[in-house]
Design an enzyme around this catalytic site. Structure first.
Site, PDB file in Angstrom:
ATOM      1  N   ASP A  86       0.847  -1.033  -0.076  1.00  0.00           N
ATOM      2  CA  ASP A  86       0.065   0.145  -0.018  1.00  0.00           C
ATOM      3  C   ASP A  86       0.932   1.308  -0.169  1.00  0.00           C
ATOM      4  O   ASP A  86       2.037   1.367   0.233  1.00  0.00           O
ATOM      5  CB  ASP A  86      -0.894   0.066   1.249  1.00  0.00           C
ATOM      6  N   HIS A 232       3.825  -1.975   3.191  1.00  0.00           N
ATOM      7  CA  HIS A 232       3.775  -0.690   2.376  1.00  0.00           C
ATOM      8  C   HIS A 232       5.144  -0.348   1.920  1.00  0.00           C
ATOM      9  O   HIS A 232       6.101  -0.625   2.668  1.00  0.00           O
ATOM     10  CB  HIS A 232       3.324   0.323   3.597  1.00  0.00           C
TER      11      HIS A 232
END
Length: 303
Positions: A86, A232
């Site tokens: 992400d 992430h």
């Protein structure tokens, strides 16, 4: 792509039992006040109380109380698992993440922020060129995302759809809310745009935790088929030496999956593994199936 083009893959919105019950309670409270105005304090109290479970459901990223939510891959995925990454693309971290994925011949799903995609379009092109999937993580990743009404939500999500489709050449099929937080207005918007909400099975909190081994342990403990993992490349925390910890976590996770004989897949490839009847429920428009095939250079999107 035009707004009309985006809506061509729309799904039918069906309220969940929680939403249906809440709407019924609101209607009942209004009827009670109309019949007996003196009851308004009790009616107002009931309405206010009914918002508590709605708020709790929105604050629980893995909840399906507000609508369908992928917390694991569908049964047809077999022994596959999904890695989702992400908040990118990030010019320092994303290229190195891609190299690590190549080393293990793994495929991942990148939930990208539209504004970051505008700044670094070449990275998104590279993500797709290497066989990974790009999905919608909102245009601006605002912290107040879950507090917005339906029109604001639609503008934010549709802007990201347009950005990602234009630059990657592939229309996203999945959406992940910033921080996983949402409200009851989100699912009708996703249905109108032909998007499916996806959260995760487990996450390592790698935007806050600076201990790579602890993050990896959270991700691989109990690792099983159909899991969806969250890391992430954007907003990644760094170790005391300033190195993004995802670069140390990812090899540990990839090795653990290899040792467990689990295979990596993307969310859209897992959607392709569904029986035709389930397929139709999530993506009724043939145009969507076409974009899935276009986005997956390998037959099943796995290693």
């Amino acid at each position: 792509m035009s707004s009309a083009g985006m809506e061509s893959g729309a799904r039918r919105w069906k309220p969940t039992p929680l939403l249906t019950g809440t709407l019924a309670l609101h209607a009942g409270a209004a009827a009670a006040v109309a019949a007996q105005p003196a009851w308004w304090p009790w009616a107002a109290g009931c309405v206010i109380a009914s918002h508590v479970p709605l708020a709790a459901a929105g604050l629980w990223p893995r909840s399906d109380l507000l609508g369908p939510n992928w917390t694991t891959l569908p049964p047809g995925a077999g022994n596959r698992i999904a890695l989702t990454i992400d908040d990118g693309p990030d010019p320092e971290v994303t290229p190195r993440v891609l190299d690590l994925l190549d080393r293990y011949d793994a495929r991942a799903t990148f939930f990208c922020i539209g504004d970051a995609v505008r700044r670094y379009p070449e990275l998104v092109v590279e993500i797709v060129a290497r066989g990974h999937a790009v999905e919608n993580h909102s245009q601006r990743h605002r912290h107040n995302f879950s507090l917005q009404g339906p029109r604001a939500l639609r503008r934010e999500i549709e802007a990201a759809q347009n950005t990602l489709t234009e630059i990657s050449g592939v229309r996203p099929l999945f959406f992940r809310a910033p921080a996983g937080l949402r409200n009851p207005f989100l699912e009708p918007v996703l249905c109108a745009l032909g998007l499916q909400l996806a959260s995760w099975t487990r996450r390592g909190f790698d935007t806050r935790n600076r201990d790579a081994e602890d993050v990896a342990r959270r991700l691989v403990t109990g690792l099983a088929a159909r899991d969806i993992l969250l890391l992430h490349d954007g907003n990644a925390s760094r170790n005391p030496q300033g190195r993004p910890i995802v670069l140390d976590v990812l090899p540990m996770v990839l090795r653990a999956a290899q040792d467990a004989q689990l295979r990596w897949t993307t969310l859209r490839a897992a959607l392709d593994s569904q029986p035709s009847s389930a397929h139709a429920t999530l993506t009724p428009d043939p145009q969507i199936a076409g974009t899935r095939a276009e986005a997956s250079p390998q037959p099943d999107g796995t290693q």
